[in-house]
Scaffold this motif. Structure first.
Motif, PDB file in Angstrom:
ATOM      1  N   UNK A   1       0.852  -1.190   0.000  1.00  0.00           N
ATOM      2  CA  UNK A   1       0.000   0.000   0.000  1.00  0.00           C
ATOM      3  C   UNK A   1       0.886   1.236   0.000  1.00  0.00           C
ATOM      4  N   UNK A   2       0.664   2.139  -0.914  1.00  0.00           N
ATOM      5  CA  UNK A   2       1.504   3.329  -1.006  1.00  0.00           C
ATOM      6  C   UNK A   2       0.713   4.561  -0.621  1.00  0.00           C
ATOM      7  N   UNK A   3       1.421   5.484   0.008  1.00  0.00           N
ATOM      8  CA  UNK A   3       0.773   6.728   0.405  1.00  0.00           C
ATOM      9  C   UNK A   3       0.824   7.747  -0.725  1.00  0.00           C
ATOM     10  N   UNK A   4      -0.039   8.756  -0.615  1.00  0.00           N
ATOM     11  CA  UNK A   4      -0.067   9.814  -1.618  1.00  0.00           C
ATOM     12  C   UNK A   4       1.147  10.720  -1.445  1.00  0.00           C
ATOM     13  N   UNK A   5       1.714  11.145  -2.577  1.00  0.00           N
ATOM     14  CA  UNK A   5       2.833  12.093  -2.566  1.00  0.00           C
ATOM     15  C   UNK A   5       2.294  13.502  -2.727  1.00  0.00           C
ATOM     16  N   UNK A   6       2.656  14.362  -1.793  1.00  0.00           N
ATOM     17  CA  UNK A   6       2.150  15.730  -1.840  1.00  0.00           C
ATOM     18  C   UNK A   6       2.694  16.463  -3.057  1.00  0.00           C
ATOM     19  N   UNK A   7       1.824  17.183  -3.730  1.00  0.00           N
ATOM     20  CA  UNK A   7       2.256  17.976  -4.885  1.00  0.00           C
ATOM     21  C   UNK A   7       3.048  19.186  -4.411  1.00  0.00           C
ATOM     22  N   UNK A   8       4.121  19.572  -5.131  1.00  0.00           N
ATOM     23  CA  UNK A   8       4.878  20.766  -4.759  1.00  0.00           C
ATOM     24  C   UNK A   8       3.989  21.998  -4.770  1.00  0.00           C
ATOM     25  N   UNK A   9       4.244  22.900  -3.846  1.00  0.00           N
ATOM     26  CA  UNK A   9       3.476  24.133  -3.772  1.00  0.00           C
ATOM     27  C   UNK A   9       4.004  25.099  -4.821  1.00  0.00           C
ATOM     28  N   UNK A  10       3.149  25.641  -5.700  1.00  0.00           N
ATOM     29  CA  UNK A  10       3.634  26.598  -6.701  1.00  0.00           C
ATOM     30  C   UNK A  10       4.173  27.854  -6.022  1.00  0.00           C
ATOM     31  N   UNK A  11       5.243  28.386  -6.571  1.00  0.00           N
ATOM     32  CA  UNK A  11       5.843  29.597  -6.007  1.00  0.00           C
ATOM     33  C   UNK A  11       4.963  30.800  -6.297  1.00  0.00           C
ATOM     34  N   UNK A  12       4.754  31.607  -5.279  1.00  0.00           N
ATOM     35  CA  UNK A  12       3.983  32.829  -5.453  1.00  0.00           C
ATOM     36  C   UNK A  12       4.835  33.868  -6.170  1.00  0.00           C
ATOM     37  N   UNK A  13       4.186  34.904  -6.677  1.00  0.00           N
ATOM     38  CA  UNK A  13       4.930  35.982  -7.349  1.00  0.00           C
ATOM     39  C   UNK A  13       5.879  36.657  -6.371  1.00  0.00           C
ATOM     40  N   UNK A  14       5.450  36.779  -5.118  1.00  0.00           N
ATOM     41  CA  UNK A  14       6.299  37.381  -4.095  1.00  0.00           C
ATOM     42  C   UNK A  14       7.556  36.540  -3.854  1.00  0.00           C
ATOM     43  N   UNK A  15       7.374  35.206  -3.824  1.00  0.00           N
ATOM     44  CA  UNK A  15       8.521  34.320  -3.619  1.00  0.00           C
ATOM     45  C   UNK A  15       9.472  34.377  -4.809  1.00  0.00           C
ATOM     46  N   UNK A  16       8.919  34.423  -6.017  1.00  0.00           N
ATOM     47  CA  UNK A  16       9.758  34.524  -7.215  1.00  0.00           C
ATOM     48  C   UNK A  16      10.579  35.804  -7.207  1.00  0.00           C
ATOM     49  N   UNK A  17       9.939  36.903  -6.829  1.00  0.00           N
ATOM     50  CA  UNK A  17      10.640  38.176  -6.818  1.00  0.00           C
ATOM     51  C   UNK A  17      11.740  38.194  -5.760  1.00  0.00           C
TER      52      UNK A  17
END
Length: 279
Positions: free
Chosen positions: A1-17
């Motif tokens: 039985x395998x667990x779900x892998x969390x999807x990466x959180x998309x970077x916000x515009x603030x984080x990109x800047x």
């Protein structure tokens, strides 16, 4: 039985800047330390910025790109002269060695439907053609002309030229474009040429035949620290690929280049006719 892998959180515009700004601070600090021998950050400040960048990339993995400062090994900067295509081909200029040849060129314009154009006149600088690429105002690449389609990457060396801005500034009337290729000439002033040849003689090395050869040799150094000692200059004379800016004439392009902080010639005149050029 395998667990779900969390999807990466998309970077916000603030984080990109923030990632972009901190990356630039780190790259600039490395540049000043290794090439210019003029550090602007102490070790603690540098490490603090690098850790912040690593934390952002841990939270937003999409920001961890191959060119991120976290993926580079610290140390001396070198120039590899990698072949890179220009976004827009660098054309060559026609020559006219007499007024008659100039008049013949002017007549061809009329035959092609260009009637009574204003003529921009300036002195030709004898140096090495260069193509600067700015994205969102930041200098990201500098290429030699090469064969017109493909040049050699000399970015680390060009960044040592004092008159070449690493970041453009805009005005309300002339904002910095999203992308622009700036064409120009790298040259060695006569006084700097004399000093360079004197130092070459003192070191028992062959001297350069003329300032153009000296400029080319200075720009083609694998170690940009050598280029930094050569007092090279640059003058801009054209625009290649661009997004967010469309000049209506060569003189308006020059107005924009000056407004963005780029070096242009002060020996430029716009004349209304060929007769004024001859005069």
């Amino acid at each position: 039985m395998s667990g779900d892998t969390a999807e990466p959180v998309p970077a916000s515009e603030e984080a990109r800047e923030e990632h972009r700004a901190v990356s630039e601070e780190i790259e600039d600090a490395r540049w000043r330390y290794y090439v210019l021998d003029d550090p602007t950050l102490d070790d603690a400040d540098f490490d603090r910025r690098l850790r912040r960048l690593e934390a952002l990339e841990e939270r937003f993995p999409e920001l961890r790109t191959p060119d991120s400062p976290t993926q580079k090994v610290g140390g001396a900067v070198s120039t590899d002269f990698t072949a890179v295509d220009h976004l827009q081909r660098m054309e060559s200029l026609d020559n006219a060695f007499s007024y008659d040849e100039l008049a013949a060129w002017h007549a061809r314009l009329a035959r092609d439907g260009v009637e009574s154009p204003a003529l921009l006149c300036e002195l030709k600088v004898d140096g090495l053609a260069i193509n600067l690429l700015y994205e969102d105002g930041r200098l990201v690449r500098a290429l030699t002309r090469g064969d017109g389609s493909t040049g050699e990457d000399v970015t680390p060396n060009v960044k040592t030229i004092a008159s070449v801005p690493h970041r453009l500034v805009g005005t309300p009337e002339l904002p910095v474009p999203e992308l622009v290729e700036v064409r120009g000439e790298v040259f060695l002033p006569v006084e700097a040429f004399a000093r360079l040849n004197e130092s070459m003689t003192d070191a028992g090395k062959p001297i350069f035949a003329n300032p153009r050869n000296a400029a080319a040799g200075s720009l083609r150094q694998k170690d940009p620290r050598v280029t930094a000692t050569r007092d090279l200059g640059m003058v801009c004379h054209g625009i290649g690929a661009r997004r967010g800016f469309e000049p209506t004439s060569q003189s308006t392009a020059y107005d924009a280049l000056r407004a963005w902080g780029l070096p242009t010639s002060d020996r430029v005149r716009v004349l209304a006719s060929l007769a004024e050029v001859e005069a």
